[in-house]
Design a protein around this motif. Structure first.
Motif, mmCIF file in Angstrom:
data_model
loop_
_atom_site.group_PDB
_atom_site.id
_atom_site.type_symbol
_atom_site.label_atom_id
_atom_site.label_comp_id
_atom_site.label_asym_id
_atom_site.label_seq_id
_atom_site.Cartn_x
_atom_site.Cartn_y
_atom_site.Cartn_z
ATOM 1 N N GLY A 1 -18.481 118.029 1.705
ATOM 2 C CA GLY A 1 -19.662 118.154 0.870
ATOM 3 C C GLY A 1 -20.926 118.498 1.631
ATOM 4 O O GLY A 1 -21.001 118.420 2.858
ATOM 5 N N LYS A 2 -21.947 118.856 0.867
ATOM 6 C CA LYS A 2 -23.240 119.233 1.425
ATOM 7 C C LYS A 2 -24.070 118.006 1.805
ATOM 8 O O LYS A 2 -24.802 118.020 2.793
ATOM 9 C CB LYS A 2 -24.002 120.076 0.401
ATOM 10 N N ASP A 3 -23.964 116.956 1.019
ATOM 11 C CA ASP A 3 -24.755 115.747 1.252
ATOM 12 C C ASP A 3 -24.127 114.874 2.335
ATOM 13 O O ASP A 3 -22.958 115.047 2.691
ATOM 14 C CB ASP A 3 -24.877 114.939 -0.040
ATOM 15 N N ASN A 4 -24.903 113.927 2.828
ATOM 16 C CA ASN A 4 -24.370 112.961 3.784
ATOM 17 C C ASN A 4 -23.297 112.106 3.125
ATOM 18 O O ASN A 4 -23.350 111.847 1.919
ATOM 19 C CB ASN A 4 -25.488 112.054 4.311
ATOM 20 N N VAL A 5 -22.341 111.663 3.916
ATOM 21 C CA VAL A 5 -21.296 110.784 3.389
ATOM 22 C C VAL A 5 -21.893 109.400 3.135
ATOM 23 O O VAL A 5 -22.505 108.810 4.031
ATOM 24 C CB VAL A 5 -20.125 110.646 4.390
ATOM 25 N N ASN A 6 -21.710 108.897 1.917
ATOM 26 C CA ASN A 6 -22.121 107.515 1.661
ATOM 27 C C ASN A 6 -21.029 106.736 0.930
ATOM 28 O O ASN A 6 -21.305 105.786 0.210
ATOM 29 C CB ASN A 6 -23.446 107.454 0.889
ATOM 30 N N MET B 1 -19.170 123.074 8.972
ATOM 31 C CA MET B 1 -19.249 122.211 10.150
ATOM 32 C C MET B 1 -20.666 122.166 10.714
ATOM 33 O O MET B 1 -21.555 122.890 10.287
ATOM 34 C CB MET B 1 -18.277 122.697 11.228
ATOM 35 N N ASP B 2 -20.847 121.291 11.709
ATOM 36 C CA ASP B 2 -22.051 121.238 12.535
ATOM 37 C C ASP B 2 -23.320 121.221 11.683
ATOM 38 O O ASP B 2 -24.177 122.105 11.778
ATOM 39 C CB ASP B 2 -22.075 122.423 13.494
ATOM 40 N N LYS B 3 -23.460 120.196 10.864
ATOM 41 C CA LYS B 3 -24.534 120.132 9.869
ATOM 42 C C LYS B 3 -25.920 120.298 10.472
ATOM 43 O O LYS B 3 -26.756 121.039 9.944
ATOM 44 C CB LYS B 3 -24.447 118.811 9.111
ATOM 45 N N ASN B 4 -26.187 119.647 11.582
ATOM 46 C CA ASN B 4 -27.519 119.740 12.193
ATOM 47 C C ASN B 4 -27.817 121.160 12.666
ATOM 48 O O ASN B 4 -28.907 121.698 12.432
ATOM 49 C CB ASN B 4 -27.647 118.759 13.355
ATOM 50 N N GLY C 1 -19.763 128.634 -0.239
ATOM 51 C CA GLY C 1 -20.515 128.386 -1.462
ATOM 52 C C GLY C 1 -20.914 126.936 -1.652
ATOM 53 O O GLY C 1 -21.783 126.638 -2.481
ATOM 54 N N ILE C 2 -20.307 126.031 -0.911
ATOM 55 C CA ILE C 2 -20.668 124.615 -1.020
ATOM 56 C C ILE C 2 -22.051 124.357 -0.430
ATOM 57 O O ILE C 2 -22.797 123.509 -0.922
ATOM 58 C CB ILE C 2 -19.614 123.734 -0.311
ATOM 59 N N VAL C 3 -22.414 125.119 0.606
ATOM 60 C CA VAL C 3 -23.669 124.825 1.311
ATOM 61 C C VAL C 3 -24.652 125.993 1.365
ATOM 62 O O VAL C 3 -25.818 125.789 1.715
ATOM 63 C CB VAL C 3 -23.383 124.337 2.752
ATOM 64 N N VAL D 1 -16.455 116.724 7.811
ATOM 65 C CA VAL D 1 -16.389 118.039 8.454
ATOM 66 C C VAL D 1 -17.761 118.447 8.993
ATOM 67 O O VAL D 1 -17.855 119.122 10.017
ATOM 68 C CB VAL D 1 -15.842 119.086 7.463
ATOM 69 N N GLY D 2 -18.838 118.011 8.332
ATOM 70 C CA GLY D 2 -20.181 118.352 8.788
ATOM 71 C C GLY D 2 -20.525 117.812 10.157
ATOM 72 O O GLY D 2 -21.473 118.291 10.800
ATOM 73 N N GLU D 3 -19.785 116.820 10.626
ATOM 74 C CA GLU D 3 -20.041 116.245 11.951
ATOM 75 C C GLU D 3 -19.213 116.928 13.049
ATOM 76 O O GLU D 3 -19.400 116.638 14.233
ATOM 77 C CB GLU D 3 -19.725 114.752 11.934
#
Length: 271
Positions: A101-106, A153-156, A195-197, A130-132
């Motif tokens: 997902g696009k948002d942070n995992v909570n 990947m690599d959100k930052n 398309g997710i992000v 996956v973003g991390e």
């Protein structure tokens, strides 16, 4: 995961299973069989991926779920899934949620209570965000099927570089030392998952050259989607697919070509 990608879920992720288990999980395993379970007691839906595998602890069921949105009820779903797997196959489930997902995992990854040793629960599963995952780490490997996930990947770094990051992902896919047909398939999946992000216009710009170069419409995943009924399916199914593809950032012209809906019909869905 949420229903957004249900139509193409298994086509998008099926080739990644081995790389996910090897790279993300670090499992040393021998895959024996794929287990198809419809979780009738849970949501009347098919599992994303379940494989019977042999690892150092013996035979297990590796269960992978993909999630594009946070779901507070995920631990309850996963626990019910684990019970279904144990009951139907008599295998201990090794469970993973791959969050794309696009948002942070909570989401939490456990359920527990303790009323004394006669009445306790301590249940856990693994969440992979996956973003991390670092772009540079993945492109050092030969896990090429995971390149489809590079745009997520690599959100930052993705936030810092914006569309330049997506262009970097496209260049990495173009440079994969595989035959052209495999590259087509990886590029098509990456384009959909982008398309997710990313917004539609950014995706079209980044993938313009690779679409022309690889003739993405000839990819195996693209063909499988058509064979699943997109080309000859009912009107409502075509409309549902068109809506999902619009949300994924795919161009109206390409959606029209895939679904056989007119451009005018698709434009009416943009609201």
């Amino acid at each position: 995961m949420a229903q957004k990608y249900d139509i193409t879920m298994k086509n998008i992720f099926s080739d990644m299973a081995d790389d996910i288990m090897s790279y993300f999980l670090g499992l040393q395993y021998t895959k024996i069989d794929e287990l198809n379970i419809e979780f009738a007691r849970v949501e009347r839906r098919d599992s994303d991926m379940i494989f019977k595998c042999t690892i150092d602890k013996g035979n297990v069921a590796v269960h992978i779920e993909f999630q594009s949105e946070n779901d507070g009820k995920m631990p309850y779903r996963m626990l019910r899934y684990s019970l279904e797997i144990m009951e139907k196959h008599n295998l201990i489930p090794y469970q993973i949620v791959v969050y794309i997902g696009k948002d942070n995992v909570n989401m939490v990854n456990s359920l527990s209570y303790d009323f004394g040793e006669q009445n306790t629960l301590d249940y856990r599963y693994r969440i992979i965000n996956v973003g991390e995952i670092k772009f540079t780490e993945v492109i050092k490997t030969d896990y090429y099927d995971l390149y489809s996930l590079l745009p997520l990947m690599d959100k930052n770094r993705r936030k810092e570089e914006g569309e330049k990051y997506l262009e970097r992902c496209v260049e990495a896919i173009k440079g994969i030392p595989l035959d052209i047909n495999k590259k087509k398939d990886i590029a098509f999946k990456a384009e959909i998952l982008s398309g997710i992000v990313y917004k539609r216009e950014v995706i079209e710009k980044a993938f313009m050259e690779v679409v022309r170069m690889f003739r993405i419409e000839e990819s195996e995943t693209y063909k499988m989607i058509i064979e699943k009924g997109i080309e000859k399916g009912a009107q409502q199914e075509k409309i549902a697919i068109a809506k999902e593809m619009l949300s994924e950032g795919i161009s109206i012209e390409k959606i029209s070509k895939i679904t056989k809906l007119s451009v005018e019909e698709i434009k009416k869905l943009i609201n």
